[in-house]
Scaffold this active site. Structure first.
Site, PDB file in Angstrom:
ATOM      1  N   HIS A 140       0.784  -1.282  -0.004  1.00 31.74           N
ATOM      2  CA  HIS A 140       0.108  -0.052   0.140  1.00 31.74           C
ATOM      3  C   HIS A 140       0.938   1.254  -0.083  1.00 31.74           C
ATOM      4  O   HIS A 140       1.990   1.148   0.155  1.00 31.74           O
ATOM      5  CB  HIS A 140      -1.206  -0.065   1.059  1.00 31.74           C
ATOM      6  CG  HIS A 140      -0.451  -0.050   2.696  1.00 31.74           C
ATOM      7  ND1 HIS A 140       0.154   0.977   2.916  1.00 31.74           N
ATOM      8  CD2 HIS A 140      -0.181  -0.974   3.625  1.00 31.74           C
ATOM      9  CE1 HIS A 140       0.788   0.782   4.126  1.00 31.74           C
ATOM     10  NE2 HIS A 140       0.550  -0.579   4.456  1.00 31.74           N
TER      11      HIS A 140
ATOM     12  N   CYS B 212       3.265  -4.780   6.748  1.00 32.32           N
ATOM     13  CA  CYS B 212       2.900  -4.389   5.406  1.00 32.32           C
ATOM     14  C   CYS B 212       4.096  -3.720   4.709  1.00 32.32           C
ATOM     15  O   CYS B 212       5.126  -3.434   5.164  1.00 32.32           O
ATOM     16  CB  CYS B 212       1.774  -3.628   5.535  1.00 32.32           C
ATOM     17  SG  CYS B 212       0.150  -4.504   6.139  1.00 32.32           S
TER      18      CYS B 212
END
Length: 213
Positions: free
Chosen positions: A173, A189
């Site tokens: 992301h 992440c």
């Protein structure tokens, strides 16, 4: 490097030699690295990015087309967590290389997955393990998460990683902290600058294979 011109230098004065060496190095680099233009932006992207934090990345973490070091089929994403690089493999043994931030040692994740879902300017919901570490985020969770926008930790785009049709809870992301690209600070992440997240998002699809190592 094969296919890259090198200049033979014999009996030349030092200033000429130095200049020639610089030019030769640039020639070699040109054979290996080339810049990749920014993606086209929607009006919404342009407006939100104008309000998002900005940061000048170190050259090693900027977006380039490079010789593919992965050996994976075109269309594959490979994340090198040690080097803090993400590769999107292209045909002709080339790849687009992006700088990323990855999980710290305690929260890092490796494995093989596929992109199971994709979202633009996604809503962010703090995961349970994060709420345990940072209770001050509970009001955000109780409010249904944080709407998409410049201050959202997921940034401009999110690509959700699934394994055997199950959400791994890990994502590729964007970020609201571009200054941390190239480091190991996230909770597992894979963060990219927002413009890089948009660029990668435009190149992939649901089902794209992702290898994190």
């Amino acid at each position: 490097m094969t296919g890259c011109p090198m200049t033979a230098l014999v009996r030349v004065r030092w200033p000429i030699l130095a200049a020639a060496l610089v030019m030769a190095a640039l020639s070699v680099s040109a054979c290996t690295f080339s810049s990749v233009p920014d993606p086209s932006l929607s009006d919404k992207d342009a407006q939100l990015l104008a309000s998002a934090p900005d940061f000048e990345l170190d050259a090693d973490y900027k977006r380039y087309k490079v010789d593919d070091p992965t050996g994976e089929p075109p269309g594959t994403i490979v994340v090198d967590t040690k080097a803090r690089h993400l590769y999107f493999v292209e045909p002709d043994k080339k790849a687009i290389r992006y700088g990323v931030a990855v999980g710290s040692e305690a929260f890092g994740w490796t494995g093989t997955a596929v992109i199971g879902r994709m979202s633009e300017w996604p809503r962010w919901m703090p995961p349970a393990e994060m709420l345990e570490r940072w209770p001050h985020l509970r009001p955000t969770a109780e409010a249904g998460g944080l709407p998409g926008g410049p201050g959202n930790p997921l940034g401009a785009r999110a690509m959700y990683l699934y394994h055997d049709n199950v959400d791994t809870l890990y994502r590729i992301h964007g970020t609201n902290e571009p200054g941390k690209i190239g480091t190991g600070v996230s909770s597992g992440c894979i963060r990219m600058t927002n413009i890089d997240a948009i660029d990668l998002y435009n190149r992939v699809k649901v089902g794209t294979k992702v290898i994190v190592k």
